[in-house]
Design a protein around this motif. Structure first.
Motif, PDB file in Angstrom:
ATOM      1  N   CYS A   1       0.836  -1.213   0.000  1.00 31.10           N
ATOM      2  CA  CYS A   1       0.000   0.000   0.000  1.00 31.10           C
ATOM      3  C   CYS A   1       0.867   1.257   0.000  1.00 31.10           C
ATOM      4  O   CYS A   1       2.023   1.249   0.419  1.00 31.10           O
ATOM      5  CB  CYS A   1      -0.917  -0.015   1.222  1.00 31.10           C
TER       6      CYS A   1
ATOM      7  N   ASP B   1       0.375   3.686   1.911  1.00 31.18           N
ATOM      8  CA  ASP B   1       0.296   4.214   3.277  1.00 31.18           C
ATOM      9  C   ASP B   1       1.670   4.576   3.848  1.00 31.18           C
ATOM     10  O   ASP B   1       2.638   3.821   3.700  1.00 31.18           O
ATOM     11  CB  ASP B   1      -0.372   3.159   4.163  1.00 31.18           C
TER      12      ASP B   1
ATOM     13  N   GLY C   1      -4.071  -0.121  -0.825  1.00 34.61           N
ATOM     14  CA  GLY C   1      -4.587  -1.445  -0.496  1.00 34.61           C
ATOM     15  C   GLY C   1      -3.764  -2.597  -1.044  1.00 34.61           C
ATOM     16  O   GLY C   1      -4.204  -3.738  -1.023  1.00 34.61           O
TER      17      GLY C   1
ATOM     18  N   HIS D   1      -1.825  -4.303   4.859  1.00 34.39           N
ATOM     19  CA  HIS D   1      -1.543  -3.858   6.235  1.00 34.39           C
ATOM     20  C   HIS D   1      -2.857  -3.585   6.935  1.00 34.39           C
ATOM     21  O   HIS D   1      -3.880  -3.345   6.279  1.00 34.39           O
ATOM     22  CB  HIS D   1      -0.657  -2.601   6.239  1.00 34.39           C
TER      23      HIS D   1
ATOM     24  N   CYS E   1      -6.076  -0.134   6.971  1.00 34.63           N
ATOM     25  CA  CYS E   1      -5.858   0.418   5.627  1.00 34.63           C
ATOM     26  C   CYS E   1      -6.973   1.386   5.240  1.00 34.63           C
ATOM     27  O   CYS E   1      -8.150   1.106   5.448  1.00 34.63           O
ATOM     28  CB  CYS E   1      -5.770  -0.720   4.602  1.00 34.63           C
ATOM     29  N   GLY E   2      -6.577   2.514   4.675  1.00 31.80           N
ATOM     30  CA  GLY E   2      -7.537   3.530   4.251  1.00 31.80           C
ATOM     31  C   GLY E   2      -8.412   3.115   3.079  1.00 31.80           C
ATOM     32  O   GLY E   2      -9.414   3.771   2.789  1.00 31.80           O
TER      33      GLY E   2
END
Ligand SMILES: [Zn+2]
Length: 180
Positions: A48, A50, A69, A96, A99-100
């Motif tokens: 991801c 992130d 993602g 992870h 996750c957004g």
């Protein structure tokens, strides 16, 4: 946690991934294996975008595709490039937690407001943008998505070994996501 296999010693690495670049990834990141020297990439990592994640791996060890993602559905040409030109034979797909890309709809207003305020978009265009793309990038559940993405990639690239992993943001460790 019951879906996750912690790796705190080399014996915890599943047999099929030992002596492979995927096993090495776990040894470098989780077990502080001293870095070796590489002159070409040993594997492809999909993870991801992130910001909370940082991998401890040697220079030149891996191609990395970062995408919300760890979704590689829209990065297939790059996956093919890493295999065809980069000659990797292994893929680590690293999801992870927190996750957004899970439950995007809950961040709809924030997303639209942010584009209007920060990027200067008009509201209607920002809304359209959200509703067009959110269904493509929503992953539902980090672990379930990583497992289904692993299956999809195995069908697409049958000779490539692919492992579904999870990066836990609380301890910054990698875990295998249990299959079956
Ligand atoms: Zn994420």
């Amino acid at each position: 946690m019951e879906k996750l296999l912690p790796i705190s010693s080399p014996e915890n690495i599943p047999q099929e991934y030992r002596q492979t670049p995927i096993g090495l990834l776990l040894e470098y990141h989780n077990l502080n294996r001293p870095p070796e020297t590489y002159d070409k990439a040993q594997l492809l990592i999909g993870m991801c975008m992130d910001n909370r994640k940082h991998l401890h791996i040697p220079d030149n060890f891996a191609f990395i595709i970062r995408s919300g993602g760890a979704n590689l559905r829209y990065s297939e040409f790059k996956v093919s490039y890493a295999i065809g030109v980069g000659q990797v034979r292994h893929i680590a797909l690293i999801a992870h937690n927190n996750c957004g890309m899970v439950n995007l709809i809950s961040r709809k207003d924030e997303f639209i407001e942010g584009l209007v305020e920060s990027a200067g978009w008009d509201r209607e265009r920002a809304e359209e943008h959200f509703f067009h793309y959110a269904p493509m990038f929503e992953i539902g559940s980090e672990t379930d998505f990583a497992l289904s993405e692993t299956k999809r990639l195995r069908l697409r690239y049958p000779k490539i070994r692919i492992a579904p992993l999870l990066y836990r943001v609380e301890d910054n460790k990698l875990y295998f996501i249990k299959e079956s």
